[in-house]
Design an enzyme around this catalytic site. Structure first.
Site: not given
Ligand code: OXD
Ligand code: MN
Length: 598
Positions: A69, A197, A199, A206, A226, A248-250, A252-253, A277, A373, A375, A406, A502
């Site tokens: 993004r 891309y 995003g 988004k 989010h 992002s990238a912490c 969630k998925t 997400d 990044n 996907r 984080r 977790n």
């Molecule tokens: C983000 C995504 O960037 O979900 O948060 O792709």
């Molecule tokens: Mn996201």
């Protein structure tokens, strides 16, 4: 295909500007998908993967300067700048339309314009919003097919005069100097040009589901967030749902579809994935908060996804998935760093160049085969833990909201806020440290309120106000918690193992929601007594849990000063409740004689 006058006129007007060779209305059938794939294989837009090993899967590469993004080219275009607020890039609608028109003009010459009607949320649900995306990319159409509900079935309920978000996208020249991601919340419109891309171009995600939706949600009295949504079923069949916001990238998925840790298996929990997400949440007639995931797919980061970090994602992406910017192997399968397999000897990297394992760049650093990044796009319905409530118009009731970031030192493993208002303050002051993978100083703290900094479609101070108001409208608001999986020891190693483990923290959170355990009151909120986190089957070094729960007064006083600096950007507009909470926290620390400070 439609009787909607406004839609017909808009498609005509946009086609006059973009000048495509033909216009194709997307109906959403299987035959149509196969036809589009075939066409994209011929032009090289897509590569068919090994159909024995990865049935229904295809591969795509974006341009090398178009892999994430582009926040600096993303604008909120409201009439008044103050409506976009200090955390968004702003452009006046007049300037934005005129700049973008120049790029869009003739951008689809010789190409097809696809008209993709889509619904975010189950078709016809009170939660749902309809959008129509015009695009010159088959890749976008096929991704939208996975990520949203598309085609004829969306147009029918739209009827003659139903409202929809106008979403215009053209790859144009894929030139970063002619790239703009523009949001016009007052016109319910999105214009995205010059990118391919996800995003930036899957406009239901988004752009609509967060930026435009957050704006609509404020006016209509709901929340567009989010957040992942997951259910935890107890052996008696009772399911509690939580929503969690991490930048992002912490992870969630990973959290949304976790598998039970070995040690807790005998407790018999079952996990249900609702979304990874985005959460749309409304107050129902019972006075509590209910949520849906408006999407139908995952657009997840590949590197780091493997059978340890996320076995359910690995199962989900074995079929009918789109892989973007990963390494293409000789046998027509794919590979990425920190996946399940050893690096292949050779392949074609995400840039389309020949790649060999162990290749180094001019600075002696390994050249990645997959972009960090890169996907996968995959249907939620293929996830082994997919919730049976995905299509239910009502969504799921939310017992707890969890914020997280984080933080190597400051935040303990978990704490519970004292009230909704205090929880909103906790979300508003959320922050995360940059990792080596991100641009900027490593370890530098980036404030990311509610993980919405890049996604809030209006002034964030008003967004905090909206959150506060939502709390006062609920009879039974969810409890608000904060978690930090990332505390490190003196050697810089994570103390908490994370991933499946977790669940042990989520267990405590749910026990707190159901008033089943006491907790220790500290200045920042309630923290668990170490005995109340079930560590069965987990070998943590002696005293590790206690260290994960330490609250260091000195560090928190420093944090309070940093928060104050952050608040300055909102000047007088920051809600007084947020300032009150800041002052109250400071006072609680001042009144404290001793604390388990390290
Ligand atoms: C983000 C995504 O960037 O979900 O948060 O792709
Ligand atoms: Mn996201």
């Amino acid at each position: 295909m439609t009787e909607n006058k406004k839609l017909k006129e808009w498609v005509k007007e946009m086609a006059n500007m973009c000048r495509p060779e033909r216009i194709v209305w997307i109906e959403g059938s299987e035959e149509e998908k196969i036809r589009l794939e075939k066409e994209a294989f011929l032009t090289g837009e897509l590569i068919q993967l090994n159909q024995e090993k990865l049935p229904g899967c295809v591969y795509h590469r974006t341009a090398v300067n178009d892999v994430a993004r582009t926040e600096h080219l993303t604008f909120i275009c409201t009439k008044k700048q103050e409506d976009a607020g200090p955390t968004n890039n702003w452009m006046s609608p007049k300037d934005a339309y005129s700049k973008a028109k120049e790029i869009f003009s003739g951008s689809m010459k010789g190409r097809t314009m696809y008209v993709v009607p889509f619904s975010m949320g189950p078709i016809g649900s009170e939660f749902s919003k309809v959008g129509v995306e015009l695009t010159d990319s088959i890749y976008v159409v096929l991704n939208m097919r996975i990520m949203t509900r598309i085609g004829k079935s969306v147009l029918e309920p739209l009827g003659k005069d139903g409202k929809f978000t106008e979403c215009l996208h053209s790859k144009a020249e894929l030139d970063i100097n002619k790239r703009l991601i523009l949001h016009f919340p007052q016109d319910n419109a999105i214009w995205s040009v010059g990118s391919g891309y996800g995003g930036n171009v899957l406009l239901g995600k988004k752009c609509l589901s967060l930026r435009i939706a957050s704006y609509l949600a404020r006016d209509e009295g709901w929340l567009a967030e989010h957040m992942l949504i997951m259910g935890i079923e107890e052996p008696d069949g009772h399911i509690e749902y939580i929503a969690a916001a991490f930048p992002s990238a912490c992870g969630k998925t990973n959290l949304a579809m976790l598998v039970l840790p070995q040690g807790l298996k005998k407790k018999g929990y079952k996990i249900w994935t609702v979304g990874d997400d985005i959460a749309w949440m409304r107050i129902d007639t019972d006075g509590s908060l209910w949520a849906i995931n408006p999407e139908t797919g995952f657009f997840g980061v590949a590197p780091g996804t493997n059978s340890h970090t996320n076995p359910n994602a690995m199962k989900t992406i074995q079929r009918n998935s789109i892989y973007t910017n990963v390494l293409l192997k000789k046998d027509g399968t794919v590979w990425w760093e920190d996946g399940d397999e050893e690096a292949p000897k050779e392949g074609i990297d995400w840039r389309g160049l020949p790649w060999k394992s162990g290749m180094l760049d001019e600075n002696g650093k390994p050249i990645p085969g997959a972009h960090p990044n890169s996907r996968f796009t995959a249907p939620i319905s293929q996830c082994p833990t997919a919730s049976f409530r995905l299509e239910q118009h009502h969504g799921v009731p939310i017992s707890a909201i969890i914020f997280g970031g984080r933080r190597a030192h400051l935040a303990p493993l978990v704490y519970e806020s004292f009230s909704w208002q205090h929880g909103v303050y906790v979300g508003a002051t959320m922050a995360s440290e940059r990792t080596a993978a991100q641009f900027g100083l490593q370890g530098e703290v980036r404030r990311d309120p509610m993980a919405m900094l890049p996604f809030c479609g209006y002034n964030m101070a008003d967004y905090f106000r909206h959150w506060l108001q939502m709390g006062s409208k609920m009879i039974k608001p969810p409890k608000i918690f904060h978690v930090n999986w990332f505390r490190t020891n003196e050697r810089g190693k994570f103390i908490w193992p994370g991933f499946s483990e977790n669940l042990r923290v989520l267990e405590w959170i749910l026990e707190r929601c159901n008033n089943k355990v006491e907790a220790e009151k500290t200045p920042i909120g309630y923290i668990p007594y170490a005995k109340d986190i079930d560590l069965t089957g987990l070998e943590l070094p002696k005293g590790a849990l206690e260290r994960l729960l330490v609250i260091d007064k000195k560090q928190w006083l420093q944090e309070l000063e940093e928060q104050k600096d952050f608040f300055k950007i909102f000047s007088d507009n920051l809600p007084c409740e947020i300032i009150e909470e800041w002052q109250a926290l400071k006072k609680r620390f001042a009144n404290l004689k001793t604390l388990n400070a390290s």
